[in-house]
Design a protein around this motif. Structure first.
Motif, PDB file in Angstrom:
ATOM      1  N   TYR A 176       0.452  -1.548  -0.446  1.00 27.00           N
ATOM      2  CA  TYR A 176      -0.067  -0.261   0.140  1.00 27.00           C
ATOM      3  C   TYR A 176       0.877   1.089  -0.061  1.00 27.00           C
ATOM      4  O   TYR A 176       0.479   2.646  -0.730  1.00 27.00           O
ATOM      5  N   ARG A 177       2.099   1.300   0.552  1.00 29.55           N
ATOM      6  CA  ARG A 177       2.941   2.410   0.463  1.00 29.55           C
ATOM      7  C   ARG A 177       3.559   2.418  -0.892  1.00 29.55           C
ATOM      8  O   ARG A 177       3.964   4.090  -1.256  1.00 29.55           O
ATOM      9  N   GLU A 178       3.701   1.354  -1.434  1.00 30.94           N
ATOM     10  CA  GLU A 178       3.940   1.553  -2.999  1.00 30.94           C
ATOM     11  C   GLU A 178       2.961   1.985  -3.438  1.00 30.94           C
ATOM     12  O   GLU A 178       3.687   3.191  -4.532  1.00 30.94           O
ATOM     13  N   LEU A 179       1.669   1.732  -3.600  1.00 30.78           N
ATOM     14  CA  LEU A 179       0.809   2.677  -4.343  1.00 30.78           C
ATOM     15  C   LEU A 179       0.011   3.970  -4.021  1.00 30.78           C
ATOM     16  O   LEU A 179      -0.291   4.618  -4.605  1.00 30.78           O
ATOM     17  N   ASP A 180       0.924   4.327  -3.213  1.00 25.75           N
ATOM     18  CA  ASP A 180       1.652   5.925  -3.078  1.00 25.75           C
ATOM     19  C   ASP A 180      -0.233   6.457  -2.305  1.00 25.75           C
ATOM     20  O   ASP A 180      -0.397   7.152  -2.943  1.00 25.75           O
ATOM     21  N   ASN A 181      -1.216   5.444  -2.094  1.00 27.30           N
ATOM     22  CA  ASN A 181      -2.604   6.791  -1.122  1.00 27.30           C
ATOM     23  C   ASN A 181      -2.949   6.758  -2.630  1.00 27.30           C
ATOM     24  O   ASN A 181      -3.881   7.631  -3.119  1.00 27.30           O
ATOM     25  N   SER A 182      -2.668   5.932  -3.586  1.00 27.16           N
ATOM     26  CA  SER A 182      -3.823   5.882  -5.504  1.00 27.16           C
ATOM     27  C   SER A 182      -5.638   5.651  -4.998  1.00 27.16           C
ATOM     28  O   SER A 182      -5.307   5.060  -4.853  1.00 27.16           O
ATOM     29  N   GLY A 228       6.166  -1.228  -9.911  1.00 27.55           N
ATOM     30  CA  GLY A 228       7.231  -2.877 -10.302  1.00 27.55           C
ATOM     31  C   GLY A 228       6.732  -3.726 -10.015  1.00 27.55           C
ATOM     32  O   GLY A 228       6.891  -4.283  -9.045  1.00 27.55           O
ATOM     33  N   LEU A 229       5.555  -3.991  -9.350  1.00 29.21           N
ATOM     34  CA  LEU A 229       4.071  -5.105  -8.487  1.00 29.21           C
ATOM     35  C   LEU A 229       4.038  -5.772  -9.532  1.00 29.21           C
ATOM     36  O   LEU A 229       4.123  -5.247 -10.799  1.00 29.21           O
ATOM     37  N   ASN A 230       3.154  -6.914  -9.027  1.00 31.26           N
ATOM     38  CA  ASN A 230       2.712  -7.742  -9.762  1.00 31.26           C
ATOM     39  C   ASN A 230       1.251  -7.870  -9.695  1.00 31.26           C
ATOM     40  O   ASN A 230       0.979  -9.168  -8.749  1.00 31.26           O
TER      41      ASN A 230
END
Length: 204
Positions: A66-72, A125-127
């Motif tokens: 979720y942090r990588e998705l940056d509150n999208s 960079g996620l799958n």
């Protein structure tokens, strides 16, 4: 440190295996999956996702995603994380699974929005994996959200979403094809698919 309010609630939830034995009276169960159960906080637009004992480690993994998705806006907002739990944004709407059970039409625009969400994750960079009918929501305002990202770092390729799209264009869009199904029909199809009695050879 876990906030006192959250710690008090967590300590009152008793889970054995994948069964909730006890919980605070004011918590309402709003979802349950293979690895966790989700409760809504009273009077708040937040939910508490509690992982089952065998899957406690997934909380940290999902929080990091979720942090990588940056509150999208394609995904729920993460408010808090702790050992074995997450606090996430509560989304008002129904899953695509519930759309098929209740007869709410699934549109091509809804599929396009899911594709956008998954492509956004790939750009980080996620799958994207395990994207199925119960992990995608149609919101009351017409928006679409992907609601479970815990397996977005797995290495293997997951074809669930592409298989759903194939079935959508090959069957669902046909004028004569039903748009509403009893739960037992849905569960039978899911069982057959998971056990590879239904195989998708060509995808759109």
């Amino acid at each position: 440190m876990v906030p006192f309010y959250t710690a008090e609630i967590i300590n009152r939830i008793v889970i054995e295996g994948t069964t909730v034995i006890d919980q605070p009276d004011d918590l309402v169960e709003v979802g349950k999956g293979r690895s966790a159960v989700v409760f809504k906080f009273p009077g708040e637009q937040k939910v508490l996702k509690v992982f089952f004992p065998a899957f406690l480690h997934l909380a940290e993994q999902e929080a990091a995603i979720y942090r990588e998705l940056d509150n999208s806006a394609y995904y729920p907002q993460l408010f808090e994380e702790g050992e074995g739990y997450l606090i996430l944004e509560y989304l008002e709407g129904i899953t695509f699974y519930d759309c098929l059970v209740s007869g709410v039409k699934i549109t091509e625009e809804m599929l396009r929005l899911v594709d956008e969400a998954l492509n956004y994750a790939r750009g980080k960079g996620l799958n994207p994996s395990d994207t199925h009918l119960q992990n995608v929501m149609l919101l009351h305002n017409g928006g679409v959200r992907v609601i479970d990202v815990v397996r977005f770092r797995q290495a293997k390729i997951c074809t669930h979403w592409e298989d759903l799209k194939y079935a959508y264009y090959k069957y669902y869009l046909k004028p004569y094809f039903p748009k509403k199904y009893p739960k037992w029909v849905m569960e039978t199809i899911i069982w057959l698919y998971r056990n590879r009695w239904i195989k998708i050879k060509n995808r759109k």
